[in-house]
Design a protein around this motif. Structure first.
Motif, PDB file in Angstrom:
ATOM      1  N   ILE A 195      -2.237   9.073   6.793  1.00 35.86           N
ATOM      2  CA  ILE A 195      -2.909   7.890   6.258  1.00 35.86           C
ATOM      3  C   ILE A 195      -4.306   7.741   6.867  1.00 35.86           C
ATOM      4  CG2 ILE A 195      -2.851   5.372   6.065  1.00 35.86           C
ATOM      5  CD1 ILE A 195      -0.808   6.838   4.307  1.00 35.86           C
ATOM      6  N   VAL A 236      -7.813   5.421   7.076  1.00 35.77           N
ATOM      7  CA  VAL A 236      -8.254   4.035   6.943  1.00 35.77           C
ATOM      8  C   VAL A 236      -9.785   3.978   6.949  1.00 35.77           C
ATOM      9  CG1 VAL A 236      -8.161   1.716   7.932  1.00 35.77           C
ATOM     10  CG2 VAL A 236      -6.180   3.248   8.150  1.00 35.77           C
ATOM     11  N   ALA A 257      -9.968   7.363   1.139  1.00 39.01           N
ATOM     12  CA  ALA A 257      -9.238   6.489   2.069  1.00 39.01           C
ATOM     13  C   ALA A 257      -7.970   5.981   1.404  1.00 39.01           C
ATOM     14  CB  ALA A 257     -10.114   5.319   2.492  1.00 39.01           C
ATOM     15  N   ASP A 258      -6.922   5.856   2.204  1.00 42.12           N
ATOM     16  CA  ASP A 258      -5.646   5.334   1.708  1.00 42.12           C
ATOM     17  C   ASP A 258      -5.551   3.823   1.899  1.00 42.12           C
ATOM     18  OD1 ASP A 258      -4.327   8.021   1.210  1.00 42.12           O
ATOM     19  OD2 ASP A 258      -4.815   8.190   3.334  1.00 42.12           O
ATOM     20  N   ILE A 259      -6.212   3.320   2.937  1.00 46.17           N
ATOM     21  CA  ILE A 259      -6.259   1.891   3.214  1.00 46.17           C
ATOM     22  C   ILE A 259      -7.706   1.511   3.470  1.00 46.17           C
ATOM     23  CG2 ILE A 259      -5.599   0.063   4.838  1.00 46.17           C
ATOM     24  CD1 ILE A 259      -3.070   1.636   5.454  1.00 46.17           C
ATOM     25  N   ILE A 260      -8.128   0.383   2.931  1.00 48.29           N
ATOM     26  CA  ILE A 260      -9.460  -0.127   3.219  1.00 48.29           C
ATOM     27  C   ILE A 260      -9.306  -1.450   3.966  1.00 48.29           C
ATOM     28  CG2 ILE A 260     -11.695  -0.846   2.309  1.00 48.29           C
ATOM     29  CD1 ILE A 260     -11.103   0.779  -0.197  1.00 48.29           C
ATOM     30  N   ALA A 318      -7.406   3.377  -3.167  1.00 50.80           N
ATOM     31  CA  ALA A 318      -6.799   2.352  -2.318  1.00 50.80           C
ATOM     32  C   ALA A 318      -6.793   1.001  -3.014  1.00 50.80           C
ATOM     33  CB  ALA A 318      -7.551   2.253  -0.989  1.00 50.80           C
ATOM     34  N   GLN A 369      -3.943  -1.424  -1.664  1.00 54.77           N
ATOM     35  CA  GLN A 369      -3.916  -1.159  -0.228  1.00 54.77           C
ATOM     36  C   GLN A 369      -5.241  -1.531   0.433  1.00 54.77           C
ATOM     37  OE1 GLN A 369      -0.483   2.304  -0.627  1.00 54.77           O
ATOM     38  NE2 GLN A 369      -2.490   2.925   0.080  1.00 54.77           N
ATOM     39  N   VAL A 370      -5.668  -2.749   0.147  1.00 58.42           N
ATOM     40  CA  VAL A 370      -6.849  -3.339   0.771  1.00 58.42           C
ATOM     41  C   VAL A 370      -6.374  -4.487   1.651  1.00 58.42           C
ATOM     42  CG1 VAL A 370      -9.057  -4.493   0.397  1.00 58.42           C
ATOM     43  CG2 VAL A 370      -8.292  -2.720  -1.199  1.00 58.42           C
ATOM     44  N   ALA A 386       2.045   2.011   3.417  1.00 54.63           N
ATOM     45  CA  ALA A 386       1.025   2.626   2.577  1.00 54.63           C
ATOM     46  C   ALA A 386       1.529   3.865   1.857  1.00 54.63           C
ATOM     47  CB  ALA A 386      -0.191   2.977   3.427  1.00 54.63           C
ATOM     48  N   LYS A 429       0.284   7.487   0.154  1.00 50.60           N
ATOM     49  CA  LYS A 429      -0.817   8.431   0.296  1.00 50.60           C
ATOM     50  C   LYS A 429      -1.505   8.547  -1.070  1.00 50.60           C
ATOM     51  CE  LYS A 429      -3.452  11.544   2.162  1.00 50.60           C
ATOM     52  NZ  LYS A 429      -4.480  11.158   3.156  1.00 50.60           N
ATOM     53  N   ALA A 474      -5.246   9.059  -1.288  1.00 50.26           N
ATOM     54  CA  ALA A 474      -6.563   9.716  -1.213  1.00 50.26           C
ATOM     55  C   ALA A 474      -6.400  11.186  -0.902  1.00 50.26           C
ATOM     56  CB  ALA A 474      -7.409   9.058  -0.135  1.00 50.26           C
TER      57      ALA A 474
END
Length: 348
Positions: free
Chosen positions: A225, A227, A282-285, A310, A315-316, A344, A346, A348
């Motif tokens: 992951i 970020v 990115a997977d999480i922002i 994301a 996933q923000v 989360a 995956k 990205a």
């Protein structure tokens, strides 16, 4: 990283280093060590006798008695409040207009502080009411420090003048990590009369340590992951480098994998045009949740934002860009990030 400089596309250092020396008349100088004010606001412990504290500039502040008339940056005041130390005045984002009622409500940086019980000396960037500051008969001013020897949120044009009016204490918000920043804020609170063995504080520290272990485990279990640390303005999107801020530097120490932008000369962030928003997968922002930054709900007009994987995946998550450095407040930040990584996908 703080975004107040963004309206003119200047860096934090460029703005805050601009303050010039301003001559002061003797009538303006307030000597904190000689003040005796029975209406002071410091309430925990009511320590007496000489007071000394060495801040993160390496500057030892010595007063004849423990300061009671304290003025602080709003986030620092909120941290001291969590330890039972109250201030008389604050500066920085303290209140914000409620879009539903049109009335003022506490800014997110105020934490649990009752903003109706403190004097607000400057709610927006570039403002600080010196006349009202002097009326408070300040014995101590405390603020964060993002750049060496520059007290955060004091206007550049009057910074040097303000710091000569009363003793000052500066605590790093950059060039450190969250545990160190927490320890320093706790040390300051204790010097001012806080009881660090109080059940509330002991429990909060235990929760923080448990949360750190949880985040470390989550990061280890999900090393794939990635970020991204973001902050939005109308013209640009800012991607921050994790190691430059105390909170994200610590998250990185715990194993969280962050996007590494090609930062500008100051080293804190990279500015991206909205057309180039997809530069870093990115997977999480983690998005700056302060009132001066544009929030995700208001970015619908930016097509490139909506197309980010994301964002599509929901996933923000918010980022408290200027943490309130008490164990009570920081434990929640660790818990929330751990949960986001655990859940989360995956993408990205």
């Amino acid at each position: 990283m703080p975004s107040n400089a963004r309206a003119s596309h200047l860096t934090r250092r460029g703005l805050l280093a601009a303050g010039g020396a301003i001559g002061l008349g003797a009538a303006l100088v307030a000597c904190g060590g000689d003040k005796k004010d029975s209406k002071g606001s410091s309430s925990a412990g009511e320590k007496s006798g000489p007071w000394k504290f060495t801040d993160d500039r390496g500057k030892a502040v010595e007063l004849k008695s423990t300061p009671k008339n304290i003025v602080a940056f709003i986030g620092t005041a909120a941290a001291l409040h969590d330890y039972g130390i109250e201030v008389k005045g604050v500066f920085g984002p303290t209140t914000v207009k409620d879009p539903k009622t049109g009335k003022d409500k506490p800014d997110i940086q105020a934490g649990d502080l009752d903003v109706t019980k403190v004097k607000n000396l400057g709610n927006v960037w570039g403002t600080f009411n010196i006349e009202e500051y002097l009326k408070l008969e300040p014995e101590l001013l405390v603020s964060a420090m993002w750049d060496k020897d520059v007290l955060w949120y004091l206007p550049p044009q009057s910074h040097d003048k303000i710091v000569k009016l009363a003793p000052t204490v500066a605590l790093w918000a950059a060039n450190t990590t969250m545990p160190k920043a927490l320890a320093r804020h706790a040390e300051l609170a204790e010097s001012l009369g806080a009881d660090l063995k109080a059940k509330k504080t002991v429990d909060a520290k235990a929760r923080f340590e448990k949360a750190a272990a949880t985040l470390r485990a989550a990061a280890k279990a999900r090393p794939e992951i990635r970020v991204m640390i973001g902050s939005a303005s109308a013209e640009l999107f800012y991607v921050s480098l994790a190691k430059m801020s105390a909170d994200t530097a610590y998250f990185e120490e715990l194993g969280v994998k962050f996007v590494k932008p090609k930062v500008n000369a100051q080293g804190y962030f990279e500015e991206l045009s909205w057309e180039n928003l997809d530069k870093y997968p990115a997977d999480i922002i983690m998005m700056d949740n302060r009132s001066q930054a544009i929030q995700p709900a208001d970015l619908k007009s930016k097509p490139t934002w909506a197309q980010l994987p994301a964002v599509k995946a929901g996933q923000v998550v918010p980022r408290f860009t200027e943490p309130i450095y008490s164990y009570d407040k920081c434990a929640v930040l660790l818990e929330d990030l751990a949960k986001a990584i655990e859940n989360a996908k995956k993408v990205a």
